[in-house]
Design a protein around this motif. Structure first.
Motif, PDB file in Angstrom:
ATOM      1  N   LYS A  55       0.854  -1.185   0.000  1.00  0.00           N
ATOM      2  CA  LYS A  55       0.000   0.000   0.000  1.00  0.00           C
ATOM      3  C   LYS A  55       0.891   1.237   0.000  1.00  0.00           C
ATOM      4  N   ASP A  72      -7.441   1.432  -4.770  1.00  0.00           N
ATOM      5  CA  ASP A  72      -7.485   0.628  -3.546  1.00  0.00           C
ATOM      6  C   ASP A  72      -8.656   1.014  -2.655  1.00  0.00           C
ATOM      7  N   SER A 100      -9.474  -0.907   0.104  1.00  0.00           N
ATOM      8  CA  SER A 100      -9.419  -1.763   1.300  1.00  0.00           C
ATOM      9  C   SER A 100      -9.401  -1.009   2.619  1.00  0.00           C
ATOM     10  N   GLY A 104      -7.392  -0.562   7.403  1.00  0.00           N
ATOM     11  CA  GLY A 104      -7.402  -1.734   8.279  1.00  0.00           C
ATOM     12  C   GLY A 104      -7.853  -1.312   9.663  1.00  0.00           C
ATOM     13  N   GLU A 130     -17.150  -8.699   9.393  1.00  0.00           N
ATOM     14  CA  GLU A 130     -16.147  -9.438   8.648  1.00  0.00           C
ATOM     15  C   GLU A 130     -16.462  -9.417   7.146  1.00  0.00           C
ATOM     16  N   THR A 138     -15.332  -6.024   5.767  1.00  0.00           N
ATOM     17  CA  THR A 138     -13.881  -5.933   5.596  1.00  0.00           C
ATOM     18  C   THR A 138     -13.421  -6.767   4.397  1.00  0.00           C
ATOM     19  N   TRP A 139     -14.036  -7.896   4.261  1.00  0.00           N
ATOM     20  CA  TRP A 139     -13.752  -8.817   3.165  1.00  0.00           C
ATOM     21  C   TRP A 139     -14.177  -8.194   1.827  1.00  0.00           C
ATOM     22  N   LYS A 168     -11.790  -5.412   0.886  1.00  0.00           N
ATOM     23  CA  LYS A 168     -10.495  -5.989   0.513  1.00  0.00           C
ATOM     24  C   LYS A 168     -10.490  -6.375  -0.965  1.00  0.00           C
ATOM     25  N   TRP A 169     -11.587  -6.920  -1.452  1.00  0.00           N
ATOM     26  CA  TRP A 169     -11.646  -7.372  -2.843  1.00  0.00           C
ATOM     27  C   TRP A 169     -12.110  -6.287  -3.809  1.00  0.00           C
ATOM     28  N   LYS A 204     -17.212 -12.602  -1.769  1.00  0.00           N
ATOM     29  CA  LYS A 204     -16.026 -12.477  -2.623  1.00  0.00           C
ATOM     30  C   LYS A 204     -16.363 -12.790  -4.084  1.00  0.00           C
ATOM     31  N   ASP A 226      -7.342 -11.176  -8.476  1.00  0.00           N
ATOM     32  CA  ASP A 226      -7.285 -12.064  -7.314  1.00  0.00           C
ATOM     33  C   ASP A 226      -5.977 -12.855  -7.369  1.00  0.00           C
TER      34      ASP A 226
END
Lengths: 531, 531
Positions: A6, A36, A38, A41, A156, A159-160, A163-164, A413, A460
């Motif tokens: 990052k 990005d 994501s 965090g 979760e 966040t997942w 992330k993708w 996902k 991916d």
């Protein structure tokens, strides 16, 4: 992910630091920077840092107002600033993120062609923009239901999803703990959060749509506004007189919000209270900078119902509401599709753009056939890619569980990846200036057998690596000039490289030299699923 | 699969018995018949019954001939019969299968707009047709490679591919045992089999393309013709002068066959021997009724290389060869795409149809972006659906392993399903008269909560059922008026049904009655991934 890191790119002011994923490449190739989503965090119990707090506070000293019908109202919207000619820090962030000029960002927002969803109570967001002249965005839906509820599981999934690559997330929780679930999602989300407030309002009246009132709804809106919801789906276009138009459909009304409002309208034989109180909604939305996502309560739920009068009658009303929201400097996008066969997709975008003054279009899919439950991420990625190309600004994902059950983490996902593909394919087709560099970098890596570079550039990387390793797990295979598709003797990429070197020398009379190179034409592949 | 059974529909002669999958429905709905590629089922060691043996033998008594440049040649092609005005048993079979008139089938074949691949030595096939005015077909590639070879595994992939809907299968085996692998595939295949004979010819000269000769190639063709291969990819359009056109591409030549022939041309500095001997190929193909699949050796392997001069120069040569094949009454289809962004897809079909006199187009994907290795069944299903809509007759599948490795059994299924979706979406968009009934039946089952009907009508009943059961496994849930997406209180489908009943009674003054129905507005969903 080896080779990926990052990085932050600074804007003209030091506190505008925009995240990118930087992919370092081998072979002397320049690094590639990818968009990005994501976020920085977070620890779920602590929440994210408040990136925008300072910018919001700065503006608070001079909160602007807007006058409407003689009343002076506070207005904190990005649209309001844009119309005043102000480039906010959020707009500058977006400009860096999209690789475009800040003034262009401002002008698109001012024109209503793009929105920057950013509730003043959601300072955790990294600003992003939704508009047809920017990168195509995608939304992921999460949320509990009566038969499946766990707050931790939803955070979760959030966040997942980011992330993708989810650009926004909608929390569609129903059942218990709606408020608490949303609070956890808000505080941990680096992307704008959307909701359908009607679901919570309905819980407040014990699930009986007939008992819904404007007051219950308004209180719910304010509750969610205070939590920081960035955009809200409002089904204000389901008018009483449109309900019978859906009666002869194969699948009636498939939108939850649409069916709830239709039930209310019929039970009371009154006009939809979201329509009659729309200006009050605008006042609230202006104060917090919540964007409208004008819900398509009458979207088609089957191929048979696509582009019918029920759907387009509602769209015309959404156009009327778009222009009203703009009177209050409230940002607006408009929801669309559902199930639409390919030849009827373009008409949807063209009509919406015309009727709604080019306000951003935000569509579910569309699914291009009804026959593949368990694969509707694919039936709809086809429609989504096309509708994105035609000018839709954000694509609402569909997961493999659509029509069958609530998506789990894996489904989230699969849905996000299918939609990132659709969105990027749309950007390529729109000739977006930044889009093709990514494809070119990956294809060049592929052609030069830089396997690690190819994996790191992949949408991916994990799965690309895993699939490659399934048949050729050894580390040396990562530098091999072939893969298991065809094996070492048949790789067209390898021979093609040799031909390239050869051609560079000029062809005439060179055949002996080529043959003399040892019959060592070492046949290799990449794209040879076929012939 | 409960509720699904195989039935046979008889043509005008008793030995024309066409298989369908019949889905029995509940609720008094009529059964639905679906196109069936699965074949009668075989024991791999015995092989399939020879369905067409009798028809072939009947014609053998009066083998037709064609005169060309003064020579009289035997000609057994369906195109030859079609031109003579003869409707063969194969054509009649196809007519029943597609729900069209036998004379229409004949006329499309006679015009060269469709092919019916049917080598006289492959009597096991159930006749099928490839042409833009019929259902869009899909091809699945299987085959061993040097690093992954098992004959049993390939026969299993074949059986698996046709179970899920592959209309033809290409055996792209390289490495050892090519002949034996193909023999097992031929004898167990109810669908036409295609090959790229160049791969085996190359094995015969120890993998060195420079050593290839017309004689080795011709012998290989005849060997495969005797085994019954129904169509062959021939890379006769890769001319010497086109090779340098690929030199500056991002990904050069990605077709194995194309790179082999390019290497040969350069090494010898001679014209492609497949081009110079093309008429001899036609004579052989006419004798066995093998169809040409004119290979696109210069197809683009990346977005950057799409629609370039190398690709279209070869296409013009394929047009020339199409017309030559027709002089011999040999059936022809033409291969295309690869990697093409959405906005450049239509040009491919339009050009091919114009240049090749409407001969069927057969395309790999196209992949609409390069950035998603491990998901190229999706990147390409997008392009495949679109190119199918625009007039491509058969879509060559891409599996998730594309660019990464050899597909296994699971990958074959994922590829086939993605392409069945693309093909059906194309048929809907083309307004094919038979296409939408399937969607309508499934959507009606969905709206009426006939879960078992919905599963049985699904492209993949197993997975649809499995996904539903993940969250709501109990048997009663199969008749429940909701699913786990939203739970019992939020199902829009349910409320929508109630609205439908209500609307049927007329709206005015009915609101009391509705409210009086018990506030029992029982809120349900189906399509509510979103709002």
């Amino acid at each position: 992910m080896n080779g990926r890191s990052k990085v932050y790119v600074e804007g003209s002011r030091a506190d505008v630091r925009v995240p990118f994923v930087e992919v370092a490449l081998s072979g002397g190739e320049p690094a590639v920077r990818l968009y990005d989503t994501s976020g920085p965090g977070s620890e779920p119990e602590v929440g994210l840092p408040q990136l925008r707090a300072h910018w919001i506070a700065e503006r608070e000293g001079e909160v602007d107002t807007i006058e409407h019908s003689g009343t002076v109202l506070p207005c904190r919207t990005q649209l309001h600033y844009a119309k005043q000619g102000v480039v906010t820090a959020e707009m500058e962030f977006v400009a860096v993120r999209e690789g475009l000029a800040p003034e262009f960002v401002r002008s698109e927002i001012a024109a209503g062609r793009a929105i920057l969803p950013a509730n003043v109570n959601h300072p955790e967001t990294e600003p992003m923009i939704i508009g047809k002249n920017f990168l195509t965005k995608i939304n992921a839906n999460i949320g509990t239901s009566a038969v499946s509820d766990s707050i931790a599981a939803e955070v979760e999934k959030l966040t997942w999803a980011v992330k993708w690559g989810a650009d926004t997330v909608m929390d569609l929780s129903t059942g218990k703990h709606i408020h608490e679930t949303r609070e956890h999602i808000m505080r941990n989300s680096p992307v704008p959060i959307g909701t359908v407030p009607l679901y919570q309002a309905l819980e407040k009246v014990n699930g009986d749509p007939v008992k819904l009132t404007w007051e219950v709804y308004r209180d719910t809106i304010i509750e969610q506004a205070e939590q920081g919801v960035d955009y809200m789906t409002v089904h204000a276009g389901v008018l009483l007189r449109y309900v019978p138009l859906a009666a002869d459909r194969v699948t009636g009304i498939v939108s939850r919000g649409g069916s709830i409002m239709a039930a209310w309208c019929l039970a009371h034989h009154q006009e939809n209270f979201l329509y009659t109180h729309f200006r009050e909604l605008c006042e609230i939305f202006a104060e917090y900078d919540i964007a409208f996502s004008l819900g398509d309560g009458l979207r088609p739920g089957s191929i048979a119902d696509a582009n019918d009068e029920a759907q387009f009658a509602e769209l015309r009303t959404l156009g009327e509401l778009t222009h009203i929201a703009w009177e209050y400097d409230v940002q607006v996008m408009v929801e669309g599709p559902g199930h639409v066969p390919m030849h009827k997709i373009k008409e949807n975008v063209d009509l919406q753009q015309e009727i709604c003054g080019e306000a951003p279009f935000y569509t579910l899919g569309p699914l291009t056939t009804d026959v593949a439950p368990a694969y509707d991420h694919i039936t709809s990625a086809i429609g989504a890619a096309m509708i994105g190309w035609f000018g839709t600004a954000m694509l609402c994902y569909v997961t493999p569980k659509e029509h069958l059950g609530l998506p789990n983490r894996d489904d989230v996902k699969e849905g996000v990846i299918a939609y990132k593909i659709a969105a990027h394919a749309a950007d390529l087709a729109k000739d977006h200036p930044q889009a093709q560099a990514w494809d070119d970098a990956l294809s060049k890596a592929r052609f030069e057998f830089r396997w690690q570079d190819q994996f790191n550039l992949a949408l991916d990387p994990d799965r690309a690596r895993e699939y490659h390793d399934e048949t050729l797990p050894a580390e040396p295979a990562k530098t091999a000039h072939f893969c298991s598709m065809c094996g070492p003797k048949f790789c067209s990429m390898k021979i093609s490289q040799e031909l390239k070197e050869y051609a560079a020398k000029g062809m005439a009379g060179k055949s002996e030299e080529f043959a003399a190179s040892g019959g060592r034409v070492y046949l290799p592949v990449v794209d040879a699923a076929e012939s």
